[in-house]
Design a protein around this motif. Structure first.
Motif, PDB file in Angstrom:
ATOM      1  N   THR A  85       4.900  -1.754 -18.143  1.00  0.00           N
ATOM      2  CA  THR A  85       5.233  -1.728 -16.717  1.00  0.00           C
ATOM      3  C   THR A  85       4.150  -1.031 -15.897  1.00  0.00           C
ATOM      4  O   THR A  85       3.767  -1.499 -14.821  1.00  0.00           O
ATOM      5  CB  THR A  85       6.579  -1.026 -16.501  1.00  0.00           C
ATOM      6  N   THR A  86       3.632   0.092 -16.394  1.00  0.00           N
ATOM      7  CA  THR A  86       2.566   0.803 -15.693  1.00  0.00           C
ATOM      8  C   THR A  86       1.288  -0.032 -15.650  1.00  0.00           C
ATOM      9  O   THR A  86       0.622  -0.126 -14.615  1.00  0.00           O
ATOM     10  CB  THR A  86       2.284   2.155 -16.375  1.00  0.00           C
ATOM     11  N   ALA A  87       0.966  -0.655 -16.771  1.00  0.00           N
ATOM     12  CA  ALA A  87      -0.210  -1.528 -16.802  1.00  0.00           C
ATOM     13  C   ALA A  87      -0.036  -2.721 -15.876  1.00  0.00           C
ATOM     14  O   ALA A  87      -1.002  -3.177 -15.245  1.00  0.00           O
ATOM     15  CB  ALA A  87      -0.456  -2.008 -18.234  1.00  0.00           C
ATOM     16  N   SER A  88       1.182  -3.236 -15.751  1.00  0.00           N
ATOM     17  CA  SER A  88       1.445  -4.356 -14.846  1.00  0.00           C
ATOM     18  C   SER A  88       1.191  -3.964 -13.400  1.00  0.00           C
ATOM     19  O   SER A  88       0.530  -4.695 -12.654  1.00  0.00           O
ATOM     20  CB  SER A  88       2.899  -4.833 -14.992  1.00  0.00           C
ATOM     21  N   LEU A  89       1.737  -2.822 -12.994  1.00  0.00           N
ATOM     22  CA  LEU A  89       1.533  -2.396 -11.606  1.00  0.00           C
ATOM     23  C   LEU A  89       0.052  -2.254 -11.294  1.00  0.00           C
ATOM     24  O   LEU A  89      -0.434  -2.729 -10.262  1.00  0.00           O
ATOM     25  CB  LEU A  89       2.274  -1.081 -11.347  1.00  0.00           C
ATOM     26  N   LEU A  90      -0.682  -1.588 -12.179  1.00  0.00           N
ATOM     27  CA  LEU A  90      -2.108  -1.386 -11.927  1.00  0.00           C
ATOM     28  C   LEU A  90      -2.871  -2.700 -11.922  1.00  0.00           C
ATOM     29  O   LEU A  90      -3.784  -2.894 -11.110  1.00  0.00           O
ATOM     30  CB  LEU A  90      -2.682  -0.431 -12.982  1.00  0.00           C
ATOM     31  N   SER A  91      -2.510  -3.633 -12.791  1.00  0.00           N
ATOM     32  CA  SER A  91      -3.150  -4.939 -12.802  1.00  0.00           C
ATOM     33  C   SER A  91      -2.922  -5.649 -11.474  1.00  0.00           C
ATOM     34  O   SER A  91      -3.855  -6.187 -10.856  1.00  0.00           O
ATOM     35  CB  SER A  91      -2.610  -5.797 -13.944  1.00  0.00           C
ATOM     36  N   GLY A  92      -1.664  -5.666 -11.025  1.00  0.00           N
ATOM     37  CA  GLY A  92      -1.344  -6.326  -9.767  1.00  0.00           C
ATOM     38  C   GLY A  92      -1.997  -5.659  -8.584  1.00  0.00           C
ATOM     39  O   GLY A  92      -2.493  -6.331  -7.660  1.00  0.00           O
ATOM     40  N   LEU A  93      -2.027  -4.335  -8.576  1.00  0.00           N
ATOM     41  CA  LEU A  93      -2.645  -3.612  -7.470  1.00  0.00           C
ATOM     42  C   LEU A  93      -4.149  -3.866  -7.423  1.00  0.00           C
ATOM     43  O   LEU A  93      -4.722  -4.079  -6.345  1.00  0.00           O
ATOM     44  CB  LEU A  93      -2.352  -2.115  -7.604  1.00  0.00           C
ATOM     45  N   ILE A  94      -4.793  -3.857  -8.566  1.00  0.00           N
ATOM     46  CA  ILE A  94      -6.233  -4.141  -8.603  1.00  0.00           C
ATOM     47  C   ILE A  94      -6.506  -5.550  -8.074  1.00  0.00           C
ATOM     48  O   ILE A  94      -7.447  -5.770  -7.300  1.00  0.00           O
ATOM     49  CB  ILE A  94      -6.776  -3.956 -10.032  1.00  0.00           C
ATOM     50  N   PHE A  95      -5.680  -6.515  -8.473  1.00  0.00           N
ATOM     51  CA  PHE A  95      -5.857  -7.877  -7.956  1.00  0.00           C
ATOM     52  C   PHE A  95      -5.759  -7.900  -6.437  1.00  0.00           C
ATOM     53  O   PHE A  95      -6.601  -8.507  -5.747  1.00  0.00           O
ATOM     54  CB  PHE A  95      -4.813  -8.816  -8.559  1.00  0.00           C
ATOM     55  N   HIS A  96      -4.746  -7.258  -5.883  1.00  0.00           N
ATOM     56  CA  HIS A  96      -4.567  -7.286  -4.424  1.00  0.00           C
ATOM     57  C   HIS A  96      -5.665  -6.510  -3.707  1.00  0.00           C
ATOM     58  O   HIS A  96      -6.074  -6.895  -2.594  1.00  0.00           O
ATOM     59  CB  HIS A  96      -3.183  -6.752  -4.062  1.00  0.00           C
ATOM     60  N   LEU A  97      -6.150  -5.445  -4.296  1.00  0.00           N
ATOM     61  CA  LEU A  97      -7.277  -4.727  -3.689  1.00  0.00           C
ATOM     62  C   LEU A  97      -8.527  -5.597  -3.685  1.00  0.00           C
ATOM     63  O   LEU A  97      -9.274  -5.641  -2.690  1.00  0.00           O
ATOM     64  CB  LEU A  97      -7.544  -3.427  -4.451  1.00  0.00           C
ATOM     65  N   LEU A  98      -8.775  -6.305  -4.779  1.00  0.00           N
ATOM     66  CA  LEU A  98      -9.985  -7.125  -4.865  1.00  0.00           C
ATOM     67  C   LEU A  98      -9.905  -8.368  -3.995  1.00  0.00           C
ATOM     68  O   LEU A  98     -10.936  -8.959  -3.655  1.00  0.00           O
ATOM     69  CB  LEU A  98     -10.249  -7.515  -6.324  1.00  0.00           C
ATOM     70  N   THR A  99      -8.712  -8.778  -3.620  1.00  0.00           N
ATOM     71  CA  THR A  99      -8.569  -9.910  -2.701  1.00  0.00           C
ATOM     72  C   THR A  99      -8.360  -9.454  -1.261  1.00  0.00           C
ATOM     73  O   THR A  99      -8.193 -10.283  -0.360  1.00  0.00           O
ATOM     74  CB  THR A  99      -7.386 -10.810  -3.127  1.00  0.00           C
ATOM     75  N   ASN A 100      -8.388  -8.135  -1.048  1.00  0.00           N
ATOM     76  CA  ASN A 100      -8.325  -7.557   0.303  1.00  0.00           C
ATOM     77  C   ASN A 100      -9.429  -6.510   0.409  1.00  0.00           C
ATOM     78  O   ASN A 100      -9.177  -5.303   0.298  1.00  0.00           O
ATOM     79  CB  ASN A 100      -6.944  -6.937   0.558  1.00  0.00           C
ATOM     80  N   PRO A 101     -10.667  -6.947   0.621  1.00  0.00           N
ATOM     81  CA  PRO A 101     -11.830  -6.057   0.531  1.00  0.00           C
ATOM     82  C   PRO A 101     -11.800  -4.865   1.481  1.00  0.00           C
ATOM     83  O   PRO A 101     -12.334  -3.811   1.147  1.00  0.00           O
ATOM     84  CB  PRO A 101     -13.017  -6.984   0.827  1.00  0.00           C
ATOM     85  N   GLU A 102     -11.175  -5.002   2.634  1.00  0.00           N
ATOM     86  CA  GLU A 102     -11.125  -3.863   3.558  1.00  0.00           C
ATOM     87  C   GLU A 102     -10.259  -2.744   2.995  1.00  0.00           C
ATOM     88  O   GLU A 102     -10.590  -1.557   3.138  1.00  0.00           O
ATOM     89  CB  GLU A 102     -10.598  -4.312   4.931  1.00  0.00           C
ATOM     90  N   SER A 103      -9.168  -3.107   2.352  1.00  0.00           N
ATOM     91  CA  SER A 103      -8.314  -2.092   1.727  1.00  0.00           C
ATOM     92  C   SER A 103      -9.039  -1.442   0.552  1.00  0.00           C
ATOM     93  O   SER A 103      -8.961  -0.220   0.357  1.00  0.00           O
ATOM     94  CB  SER A 103      -7.006  -2.729   1.244  1.00  0.00           C
ATOM     95  N   LEU A 104      -9.749  -2.249  -0.232  1.00  0.00           N
ATOM     96  CA  LEU A 104     -10.523  -1.711  -1.353  1.00  0.00           C
ATOM     97  C   LEU A 104     -11.588  -0.746  -0.854  1.00  0.00           C
ATOM     98  O   LEU A 104     -11.783   0.343  -1.426  1.00  0.00           O
ATOM     99  CB  LEU A 104     -11.174  -2.850  -2.136  1.00  0.00           C
ATOM    100  N   LYS A 105     -12.251  -1.118   0.215  1.00  0.00           N
ATOM    101  CA  LYS A 105     -13.297  -0.262   0.784  1.00  0.00           C
ATOM    102  C   LYS A 105     -12.721   1.068   1.259  1.00  0.00           C
ATOM    103  O   LYS A 105     -13.301   2.136   1.007  1.00  0.00           O
ATOM    104  CB  LYS A 105     -13.975  -0.994   1.938  1.00  0.00           C
ATOM    105  N   GLU A 106     -11.581   1.017   1.929  1.00  0.00           N
ATOM    106  CA  GLU A 106     -10.957   2.237   2.460  1.00  0.00           C
ATOM    107  C   GLU A 106     -10.516   3.164   1.324  1.00  0.00           C
ATOM    108  O   GLU A 106     -10.712   4.381   1.379  1.00  0.00           O
ATOM    109  CB  GLU A 106      -9.765   1.869   3.331  1.00  0.00           C
ATOM    110  N   LEU A 107      -9.917   2.596   0.285  1.00  0.00           N
ATOM    111  CA  LEU A 107      -9.457   3.414  -0.834  1.00  0.00           C
ATOM    112  C   LEU A 107     -10.632   4.008  -1.601  1.00  0.00           C
ATOM    113  O   LEU A 107     -10.615   5.193  -1.964  1.00  0.00           O
ATOM    114  CB  LEU A 107      -8.587   2.575  -1.777  1.00  0.00           C
ATOM    115  N   THR A 108     -11.654   3.201  -1.851  1.00  0.00           N
ATOM    116  CA  THR A 108     -12.833   3.700  -2.566  1.00  0.00           C
ATOM    117  C   THR A 108     -13.490   4.831  -1.791  1.00  0.00           C
ATOM    118  O   THR A 108     -13.904   5.853  -2.369  1.00  0.00           O
ATOM    119  CB  THR A 108     -13.833   2.554  -2.785  1.00  0.00           C
ATOM    120  N   LYS A 109     -13.580   4.669  -0.485  1.00  0.00           N
ATOM    121  CA  LYS A 109     -14.168   5.711   0.373  1.00  0.00           C
ATOM    122  C   LYS A 109     -13.361   7.002   0.282  1.00  0.00           C
ATOM    123  O   LYS A 109     -13.937   8.100   0.163  1.00  0.00           O
ATOM    124  CB  LYS A 109     -14.218   5.217   1.816  1.00  0.00           C
ATOM    125  N   GLU A 110     -12.038   6.893   0.322  1.00  0.00           N
ATOM    126  CA  GLU A 110     -11.201   8.094   0.257  1.00  0.00           C
ATOM    127  C   GLU A 110     -11.410   8.833  -1.060  1.00  0.00           C
ATOM    128  O   GLU A 110     -11.562  10.067  -1.076  1.00  0.00           O
ATOM    129  CB  GLU A 110      -9.730   7.717   0.412  1.00  0.00           C
TER     130      GLU A 110
END
Length: 494
Positions: free
Chosen positions: A304-329
């Motif tokens: 379950t934990t691996a699933s959440l992280l897999s899904g979150l990584i997918f959504h971050l990589l398909t939403n580059p502005e969110s990925l950029k903001e999180l990486t910056k933080e």
């Protein structure tokens, strides 16, 4: 030839049985459509008449999509089977799963859905109320804030090893993040539950036992399908159950052997059993309960934990502005990875917002977990529900509904920290359930997810491989049937 009287009687009896067998399904359909206590609840006629509709979609891994479409058409409560209702309103969590007021009976777990998870004893998932309260009280010490802080070096050990392995493999190009995250979460939980890892990170491959777990999910769904269809549940159910029980015996024995080895070690290391054994008294856990709950933890606290992280990584990589903001933080908050710990990561607001949005968009347990209303019935979301009705909130549908969230199909972490989304009914997001049987490992899961994701984005730049652009188009067999998530991983550019 003249038949003897008893022979005629036997033939007539056989004939009557045949008529009943033929007419019963038709009578059941008529009853379900026109006389059943749930007849006034909205939903497709076929679903109201028989379990065939739900069985069909369950067997195809499409139940969640089907139920979502039904809610879009019929509203916040839908009859998805003759005696089964799906809800998506936030109040459903409290009314179905929550603590009940004095004198009001709880909605008990549906025995058709909750198979006994061990061959000897029950566990936190399926114990009766008294045993559940006693067992949870003992395990609560192992999942307390004090215990989690003591277990931090153990978590850090495997997350650091994950980073090391990613550096080694980054030069090879694409990496399957589903595989890497499974390696990490199973090694962590194995060390907490057994006192030793599975060495999947170290060896970069699945052990057969974990492959068996991941491969058995579809089979478990098929057992549920068979239980819905009495006409075929005899021989087919016998064959399916025989296969599943054989797989469960292998899984359970693996757990038993390792728990026994850990208990014989006599150590004060910061793992689950150190805290459990400190609570041992006349009301402590039996050895069978230890075996059964370790068995549960190795399923509930890993994939379950691996699933959440897999899904979150997918959504971050398909939403580059969110990925950029999180990486910056993350990168601006720490000058070195040594500064990251469970306490410091809690302070990162955008990281928490991303986790919440990840849980909303790709909740690890997307299908509803049924309870049965008490014989006298119960009030759920302002509606009186007859007794012995299977009721549940369908998480995926609830989390993606316009009833609860604005722009529900869009990945927007800002909804959790911006007043622009104050209209969202955030109480609808309950991925760990609510009430006396909510997930005991919730805090551990959050710490684990924060640490893994923060370390990943601190060290690496990520890009989604073209072959995984449609990764989120998945079937559901109890949990998500995840294909590889191929990601281009490279050391961060400084």
């Amino acid at each position: 030839m003249v038949l003897l009287g008893d022979q005629q009687s036997q033939l007539m009896s056989a004939s009557n049985v045949s008529r009943v067998a033929i007419l019963y399904p038709f009578a059941a359909v008529i009853y379900n459509l026109f006389f059943h206590p749930l007849r006034k609840f909205p939903g497709p006629r076929l679903a109201a008449a028989t379990k065939l509709a739900k069985s069909y979609y369950l067997a195809r891994g499409e139940t969640v999509d089907w139920i979502s479409k039904l809610h879009d058409k019929y509203g916040p409560v839908v009859r998805v089977a003759p005696s089964e209702l799906s809800f998506i309103e936030a109040q459903g969590w409290k009314d179905i799963y929550g603590f009940q007021s004095a004198g009001r009976p709880t909605n008990r777990k549906d025995p058709v859905f909750y198979a006994v998870a061990s061959f000897e004893t029950t566990n936190l998932l399926n114990a009766n109320d008294a045993d559940h309260a006693r067992t949870r009280r003992i395990f609560s010490h192992a999942f307390s804030d004090k215990a989690l802080k003591a277990q931090e070096p153990l978590l850090r050990k495997y997350v650091d090893l994950m980073v090391e392995k990613l550096y080694e493999r980054a030069a090879k190009g694409k990496i399957d993040m589903v595989e890497m995250l499974n390696f990490t979460t199973f090694d962590i939980m194995s060390d907490l539950s057994f006192g030793e890892p599975l060495y999947m990170l170290e060896n970069s491959e699945y052990v057969p036992w974990v492959a068996l777990i991941l491969g058995s999910l579809k089979g478990a769904a098929m057992v549920q399908v068979v239980s819905y269809l009495p006409l075929i549940s005899g021989i087919v159910g016998f064959l399916f159950n025989k296969l599943i029980n054989r797989m469960r015996r292998v899984h359970f024995k693996f757990c038993v052997d390792r728990v026994d080895r850990r208990l014989a070690a006599k150590t004060d290391r910061a793992d689950i059993w150190t805290y459990v054994l400190r609570q041992e008294n006349e009301k402590g856990l039996s050895l069978g309960e230890m075996h059964s709950n370790a068995d549960l933890f190795m399923i509930a606290g890993t994939e379950t934990t691996a699933s959440l992280l897999s899904g979150l990584i997918f959504h971050l990589l398909t939403n580059p502005e969110s990925l950029k903001e999180l990486t910056k933080e993350i990168r601006s908050a720490f000058s070195s990875p040594e500064e990251m710990n469970l306490s410091s990561l809690v302070r990162l607001k955008y990281l928490h917002a991303c986790l919440e949005e990840g849980l909303r968009m790709y909740t690890p347990v997307p299908a509803g977990v049924p309870r049965l209303t008490p014989p006298e019935g119960a009030a759920i979301c302002g509606r009186w529900i007859p007794g012995n009705t299977a009721v549940y909130v369908t998480p995926f549908t609830s989390f993606r509904s316009v009833i609860n969230f604005r722009n529900p199909e869009e990945f927007i972490p800002e909804r959790w920290i911006s007043s622009d989304y104050d209209s969202d009914n955030k109480a609808a997001l309950q991925p760990f359930s609510v009430g006396p049987r909510n997930c005991i490992g919730k805090n551990l899961a959050y710490h684990e997810m924060r640490l893994i994701l923060a370390m990943l984005l601190y060290h690496f730049d990520l890009r989604l491989s073209d072959e995984s652009k449609s990764w989120n188009n998945q079937k559901v067999y109890a949990l998500w049937a995840k294909p590889p998530l191929m990601v281009m991983v490279g050391p961060r550019k400084r």
